[in-house]
Design an enzyme around this catalytic site. Structure first.
Site, PDB file in Angstrom:
ATOM      1  N   TYR A  18     -38.465 -19.914  14.430  1.00 38.89           N
ATOM      2  CA  TYR A  18     -39.698 -19.133  14.128  1.00 38.89           C
ATOM      3  C   TYR A  18     -39.669 -17.606  14.225  1.00 38.89           C
ATOM      4  O   TYR A  18     -40.002 -16.854  13.363  1.00 38.89           O
ATOM      5  CB  TYR A  18     -40.856 -19.543  15.105  1.00 38.89           C
ATOM      6  CG  TYR A  18     -41.896 -18.832  15.237  1.00 38.89           C
ATOM      7  CD1 TYR A  18     -42.806 -18.828  14.098  1.00 38.89           C
ATOM      8  CD2 TYR A  18     -42.623 -18.134  16.099  1.00 38.89           C
ATOM      9  CE1 TYR A  18     -44.019 -18.008  13.872  1.00 38.89           C
ATOM     10  CE2 TYR A  18     -43.791 -17.576  16.235  1.00 38.89           C
ATOM     11  CZ  TYR A  18     -44.622 -17.401  15.021  1.00 38.89           C
ATOM     12  OH  TYR A  18     -45.334 -16.712  14.914  1.00 38.89           O
ATOM     13  N   LYS A  78     -39.446 -14.840  10.786  1.00 38.95           N
ATOM     14  CA  LYS A  78     -40.656 -14.158  10.746  1.00 38.95           C
ATOM     15  C   LYS A  78     -40.040 -12.497  10.893  1.00 38.95           C
ATOM     16  O   LYS A  78     -40.585 -11.689  10.170  1.00 38.95           O
ATOM     17  CB  LYS A  78     -41.518 -14.202  12.024  1.00 38.95           C
ATOM     18  CG  LYS A  78     -42.413 -15.337  12.012  1.00 38.95           C
ATOM     19  CD  LYS A  78     -43.483 -15.326  10.845  1.00 38.95           C
ATOM     20  CE  LYS A  78     -44.538 -14.648  11.204  1.00 38.95           C
ATOM     21  NZ  LYS A  78     -45.803 -14.556  10.259  1.00 38.95           N
TER      22      LYS A  78
END
Length: 401
Positions: free
Chosen positions: A238, A242
């Site tokens: 994640y 990002k």
């Protein structure tokens, strides 16, 4: 004063919001419609089979929620529906696709002519998401959004919702600076975002050639994402994807003004439209609920361990104030804002234990037999060694230090 400036900025403006059915996006849409009913138009991008299905999904998953209670009461039930229909345009799309997956060419042309602001909140937030899925949404989603934005003839800025976790597990004060393309947290490796995409494609090709099951493909790509993240210094897929999304935006923005908001864990509303609205189990909620059910007896961490949390409405207010602060500037900008609480108003693990204990002593959950569940005092274990000793003593597990 700030509320007035937000209302002034949004009056007669057209806004594109991606990830429209997400938790934060709902709070944002509600705030816009409550603070400035004279907003011209909201294009809300979401996945659906067609326009009718998209409209139904928005009604079911967004506007029917109790979150919109204040706006609904202000307009009345019948007028509320008319108000929504006059302002909201459901857009069937997907940020992982070119042109945001918008197949209707007439709609695309209309959006390119009319949009004033773009807010990209689309993301997959699972820490161990499949690498192909996380790359598609969190990294190349922003790439597709910025490309779409450059076609908008009067767009003022793109605001991108990132995460504080792009900073990894570093300690101390972290500056609000942008990532440059190829930067890593380790500093010793060179990152090529587009090469990462090829790595995924090659792995998928091999798995399909082997006639791998969907379960095997998912497991392999989850492991691949975590492996690639750790090679470059990020703790999980994640935060890694990002961070790469921020890099892509910085490289491709050209003359587009870009604001990046980095919130930590987002929790229930603090004040607007009313305190305590939340949807589903988020961030700390699973831990709290399991403690209330009597299943969780200990917390791993020190009493002064800080858990950086932020109420959803505070993040939304930051988004809107950032837009006010940087709208209509003569030169393009790229600015990063961290939106956290750990420095000025830290929430410690000892406080969480105290609050949850008080909550469930006063308002205990009820078990399947209809009786109140008694919660334990709870223990704070500040090391893995203590955790293993505790588990060994309590459950007679083999001790491995």
């Amino acid at each position: 004063m700030e509320s007035g400036r937000v209302a002034e900025l949004l009056e007669n403006k057209t806004i594109l919001i991606t990830g429209a059915t997400g938790f934060l996006a709902k709070v944002l849409v509600e705030k816009v419609m409550r603070s400035q009913p004279n907003v011209k138009k909201l294009y809300l991008v979401l996945r659906a089979e067609n326009a009718i299905a998209a409209s139904q999904r928005l009604r079911d998953e967004v506007f029917s929620k109790d979150l919109f209670r204040v706006v609904r009461e202000r307009w009345g039930t019948e007028n509320f529906d008319s108000f929504i229909n006059s302002k909201v345009i459901p857009v069937v799309g997907d940020v992982s696709s070119n042109n945001l997956g918008i197949e209707d060419s007439n709609l695309r042309e209309e959006m390119w002519r009319e949009i004033d602001f773009i807010i990209n909140s689309a993301a997959t937030t699972r820490f161990d998401e499949r690498y192909d899925v996380a790359l598609g949404t969190n990294t190349f989603g922003p790439f597709n959004v910025i490309n779409f934005a450059t076609r908008c003839v009067k767009v003022n800025m793109l605001l991108h919702v990132s995460t504080a976790y792009v900073c990894g597990e570093r300690e101390g004060l972290l500056s609000e600076k942008s990532f440059y393309m190829g930067e890593t947290l380790k500093g010793t490796t060179k990152l090529n975002v587009y090469a990462e995409k090829k790595i995924v494609e090659e792995n998928l090709k091999q798995l399909n050639a082997q006639n791998a099951t969907e379960k095997t493909i998912t497991s392999t790509l989850k492991d691949l994402g975590m492996k690639r993240a750790k090679i470059h210094g990020w703790p999980n897929t994640y935060s890694f994807t990002k961070a790469m999304g921020e890099m892509v935006l910085g490289e491709c923005r050209e003359n587009m003004s870009l604001i990046i908001i980095r919130p930590p864990g987002i929790s229930s509303t603090y004040k607007e439209p009313f305190p305590g609205w939340i949807e589903g189990l988020r961030t700390m909620d699973t831990v709290v609920i399991n403690y209330g059910k009597g299943k969780l007896k200990c917390f791993l961490g020190g009493s002064n361990t800080v858990l950086d949390m932020i109420p959803a409405d505070m993040v939304v207010n930051t988004i809107l104030i950032a837009m006010v602060a940087h709208a209509n500037q003569t030169q393009s900008i790229q600015i990063v804002y961290h939106v956290g609480s750990s420095l000025r108003n830290p929430l410690t693990l000892s406080n969480i234990l105290k609050f949850t204990k008080c909550c469930f002593h006063t308002n205990p959950l009820i078990n399947k037999n209809g009786k109140p569940i008694k919660v334990s005092k709870g223990k704070l274990l500040n090391s893995m060694a203590k955790f293993r000793i505790y588990m060994t003593a309590r459950y007679a597990l083999p001790l491995k230090l």
